[in-house]
Design a protein around this motif. Structure first.
Motif, mmCIF file in Angstrom:
data_model
loop_
_atom_site.group_PDB
_atom_site.id
_atom_site.type_symbol
_atom_site.label_atom_id
_atom_site.label_comp_id
_atom_site.label_asym_id
_atom_site.label_seq_id
_atom_site.Cartn_x
_atom_site.Cartn_y
_atom_site.Cartn_z
ATOM 1 N N GLY A 160 0.808 -1.205 0.000
ATOM 2 C CA GLY A 160 0.000 0.000 0.000
ATOM 3 C C GLY A 160 0.845 1.261 0.000
ATOM 4 N N ARG A 161 0.225 2.376 -0.372
ATOM 5 C CA ARG A 161 0.896 3.678 -0.362
ATOM 6 C C ARG A 161 0.555 4.410 0.922
ATOM 7 N NH1 ARG A 161 -1.819 3.470 -5.089
ATOM 8 N NH2 ARG A 161 -3.274 5.086 -4.373
ATOM 9 N N VAL A 162 1.546 5.086 1.486
ATOM 10 C CA VAL A 162 1.328 5.875 2.700
ATOM 11 C C VAL A 162 1.588 7.343 2.376
ATOM 12 C CG1 VAL A 162 2.025 6.313 5.084
ATOM 13 C CG2 VAL A 162 1.992 3.967 4.194
ATOM 14 N N THR A 163 0.617 8.183 2.643
ATOM 15 C CA THR A 163 0.756 9.622 2.458
ATOM 16 C C THR A 163 0.559 10.307 3.806
ATOM 17 O OG1 THR A 163 -0.158 9.440 0.218
ATOM 18 C CG2 THR A 163 -0.013 11.653 1.188
ATOM 19 N N VAL A 164 1.511 11.136 4.178
ATOM 20 C CA VAL A 164 1.454 11.855 5.450
ATOM 21 C C VAL A 164 1.164 13.327 5.157
ATOM 22 C CG1 VAL A 164 2.674 12.433 7.579
ATOM 23 C CG2 VAL A 164 3.159 10.266 6.421
ATOM 24 N N TYR A 165 0.037 13.820 5.636
ATOM 25 C CA TYR A 165 -0.314 15.229 5.469
ATOM 26 C C TYR A 165 0.029 15.989 6.750
ATOM 27 C CZ TYR A 165 -2.765 14.038 1.174
ATOM 28 O OH TYR A 165 -3.062 13.608 -0.093
ATOM 29 N N GLN A 166 0.812 17.061 6.591
ATOM 30 C CA GLN A 166 1.248 17.846 7.726
ATOM 31 C C GLN A 166 0.238 18.941 8.070
ATOM 32 O OE1 GLN A 166 5.824 18.384 8.011
ATOM 33 N NE2 GLN A 166 5.314 18.782 5.881
ATOM 34 N N ILE A 167 -0.050 19.070 9.358
ATOM 35 C CA ILE A 167 -0.897 20.152 9.864
ATOM 36 C C ILE A 167 -0.009 21.084 10.683
ATOM 37 C CG2 ILE A 167 -2.911 20.750 11.251
ATOM 38 C CD1 ILE A 167 -3.518 19.114 8.716
ATOM 39 N N PRO A 168 -0.063 22.397 10.457
ATOM 40 C CA PRO A 168 0.814 23.312 11.197
ATOM 41 C C PRO A 168 0.560 23.231 12.700
ATOM 42 C CG PRO A 168 -0.267 24.435 9.356
ATOM 43 C CD PRO A 168 -0.938 23.109 9.501
ATOM 44 N N PRO A 169 1.598 23.443 13.507
ATOM 45 C CA PRO A 169 1.389 23.501 14.961
ATOM 46 C C PRO A 169 0.588 24.742 15.316
ATOM 47 C CG PRO A 169 3.613 24.182 14.406
ATOM 48 C CD PRO A 169 2.997 23.679 13.140
ATOM 49 N N VAL A 170 0.057 24.769 16.539
ATOM 50 C CA VAL A 170 -0.818 25.865 16.947
ATOM 51 C C VAL A 170 -0.119 27.210 16.844
ATOM 52 C CG1 VAL A 170 -0.216 25.649 19.398
ATOM 53 C CG2 VAL A 170 -2.436 26.622 18.730
ATOM 54 N N ARG A 171 1.183 27.242 17.089
ATOM 55 C CA ARG A 171 1.920 28.501 17.023
ATOM 56 C C ARG A 171 1.988 29.064 15.611
ATOM 57 N NH1 ARG A 171 5.410 24.383 17.977
ATOM 58 N NH2 ARG A 171 6.963 23.918 16.361
ATOM 59 N N SER A 172 1.714 28.193 14.611
ATOM 60 C CA SER A 172 1.726 28.636 13.214
ATOM 61 C C SER A 172 0.330 28.645 12.609
ATOM 62 C CB SER A 172 2.649 27.733 12.389
ATOM 63 O OG SER A 172 3.978 27.754 12.884
ATOM 64 N N GLY A 173 -0.663 28.662 13.450
ATOM 65 C CA GLY A 173 -2.039 28.714 12.953
ATOM 66 C C GLY A 173 -2.842 27.470 13.191
ATOM 67 N N GLY A 174 -2.148 26.326 13.376
ATOM 68 C CA GLY A 174 -2.836 25.077 13.666
ATOM 69 C C GLY A 174 -3.899 24.721 12.658
ATOM 70 N N SER A 175 -5.010 24.178 13.159
ATOM 71 C CA SER A 175 -6.082 23.715 12.276
ATOM 72 C C SER A 175 -6.711 24.860 11.501
ATOM 73 C CB SER A 175 -7.159 22.998 13.098
ATOM 74 O OG SER A 175 -7.738 23.879 14.038
ATOM 75 N N ARG A 176 -6.609 26.084 12.038
ATOM 76 C CA ARG A 176 -7.229 27.236 11.365
ATOM 77 C C ARG A 176 -6.528 27.571 10.054
ATOM 78 N NH1 ARG A 176 -6.734 28.376 16.600
ATOM 79 N NH2 ARG A 176 -4.894 29.693 16.266
ATOM 80 N N ALA A 177 -5.289 27.099 9.905
ATOM 81 C CA ALA A 177 -4.528 27.381 8.679
ATOM 82 C C ALA A 177 -4.767 26.326 7.598
ATOM 83 C CB ALA A 177 -3.033 27.459 8.998
ATOM 84 N N THR A 236 0.255 16.502 13.045
ATOM 85 C CA THR A 236 0.827 17.802 13.356
ATOM 86 C C THR A 236 2.303 17.782 13.001
ATOM 87 O OG1 THR A 236 -0.739 18.006 15.187
ATOM 88 C CG2 THR A 236 1.139 19.510 15.171
ATOM 89 N N SER A 237 2.802 18.860 12.440
ATOM 90 C CA SER A 237 4.190 18.901 11.962
ATOM 91 C C SER A 237 5.175 18.409 13.010
ATOM 92 C CB SER A 237 4.557 20.325 11.528
ATOM 93 O OG SER A 237 3.772 20.715 10.424
ATOM 94 N N ASP A 238 4.921 18.740 14.283
ATOM 95 C CA ASP A 238 5.813 18.316 15.355
ATOM 96 C C ASP A 238 5.842 16.803 15.533
ATOM 97 O OD1 ASP A 238 6.265 20.986 15.772
ATOM 98 O OD2 ASP A 238 4.970 21.150 17.537
ATOM 99 N N SER A 239 4.824 16.107 15.004
ATOM 100 C CA SER A 239 4.725 14.653 15.170
ATOM 101 C C SER A 239 5.189 13.876 13.944
ATOM 102 C CB SER A 239 3.278 14.259 15.485
ATOM 103 O OG SER A 239 2.790 14.934 16.615
ATOM 104 N N VAL A 240 5.429 14.586 12.854
ATOM 105 C CA VAL A 240 5.753 13.907 11.596
ATOM 106 C C VAL A 240 7.015 13.061 11.711
ATOM 107 C CG1 VAL A 240 6.477 14.272 9.205
ATOM 108 C CG2 VAL A 240 4.525 15.519 10.113
ATOM 109 N N GLY A 241 8.022 13.566 12.413
ATOM 110 C CA GLY A 241 9.268 12.821 12.550
ATOM 111 C C GLY A 241 9.062 11.462 13.188
ATOM 112 N N ARG A 242 8.254 11.388 14.225
ATOM 113 C CA ARG A 242 7.995 10.103 14.884
ATOM 114 C C ARG A 242 7.256 9.149 13.950
ATOM 115 N NH1 ARG A 242 6.800 13.668 19.061
ATOM 116 N NH2 ARG A 242 4.532 13.432 18.763
ATOM 117 N N VAL A 243 6.347 9.712 13.162
ATOM 118 C CA VAL A 243 5.604 8.884 12.221
ATOM 119 C C VAL A 243 6.523 8.311 11.148
ATOM 120 C CG1 VAL A 243 3.855 8.946 10.394
ATOM 121 C CG2 VAL A 243 3.409 10.053 12.590
#
Length: 260
Positions: A160-177, A236-243
């Motif tokens: 299967g293919r894995v695609t990781v979508y990054q969401i900005p952290p709250v300090r950069s707008g978070g979900s609102r961005a 969240t971008s801060d979690s991408v590395g662990r993923v």
């Protein structure tokens, strides 16, 4: 068979590149020679070839680094080796064992069954159409589990293919961005959807999307991809590395994208 196992030269090239990646930037060709079991001269020749092919970059005397192309090649080769190892353990050595499958219709003990993977789970259907078959060790009604042994053949499985979508952290707008419509479209029809990070969870909720799991996203995605399932991870971008660490450890190819 995996390409890096096709011949000794390909296998040696793979091992030397892996050793360079492990030891960079200060690389001792003598230590690599001892680890791989070849001469220092052979390591030097292989390294020159890796540099010429753009897989390794020479930064000075005894200083080397693996390029992005080199990392991609290592990852793909490692995935091929892992897949071959899984074939040996699951399809060859597994012949002497027993596994459970979901019966697609009524099956009688002793009956030959064709094996397939559906939704990441092993299924058994009466008959020997193949390409993978086994012998039922129990009776089973449709939808129930059935024991299977004497496996033969290989289940045709495309990872299967894995695609990781990054969401900005709250300090950069978070979900609102995040463009909620774009996020919903990216997740649409994904067989497996995992999420990690508060901002990512809120972004999915805002998009009206319910994830399959909020725990161990990388590990879940790796196992699903190995079973042929496409996976979307919203992180969240801060979690991408662990993923991505979990995906790399499992030898699963992936891509990282943004939704904004």
């Amino acid at each position: 068979m995996a390409d890096v196992l096709d011949d000794k030269r390909a296998a040696t090239r793979f091992r030397i590149l892996a050793e360079i990646a492990d030891r960079q930037p200060a690389v001792s060709q003598g230590e690599i020679a001892d680890a791989v079991g070849v001469t220092s001269q052979a390591v030097s020749e292989y390294t020159r070839g890796l540099v010429a092919d753009g897989l390794v970059e020479k930064e000075g005397r005894s200083r080397y680094s693996v390029t992005k192309e080199g990392v991609d090649w290592l990852l793909q080769s490692a995935t091929d080796v892992r897949r071959f190892a899984d074939h040996v353990t699951d399809d060859i050595l597994g012949n002497v064992g027993e596994d459970a499958a979901i019966a697609t219709t009524e099956i009688a003990e002793g009956e030959t069954v064709t094996l397939s993977l559906e939704d990441g789970l092993l299924h058994a259907t009466p008959g020997d159409a193949g390409p993978a078959t086994g012998i039922a060790t129990t009776d089973a009604e449709s939808g129930n589990e059935v024991g299977v042994t004497e496996f033969e053949g290989i289940i045709d499985l495309e990872p299967g293919r894995v695609t990781v979508y990054q969401i900005p952290p709250v300090r950069s707008g978070g979900s609102r961005a995040v463009d909620s419509n774009a996020l919903a479209e990216a997740c649409e029809n994904s067989p497996v959807l995992a999420v990690t990070g508060v901002e990512a969870v809120v972004a999915l909720r805002s998009a009206g999307v319910e994830p399959d799991t909020t725990f161990a996203a990388g590990e879940v995605a790796a196992e699903a991809a190995e079973r042929g399932e496409d996976v979307v991870i919203v992180a969240t971008s801060d979690s991408v590395g662990r993923v991505t660490d979990a995906l790399r450890d499992a030898g699963v190819a992936y891509e990282v994208a943004n939704v904004s």
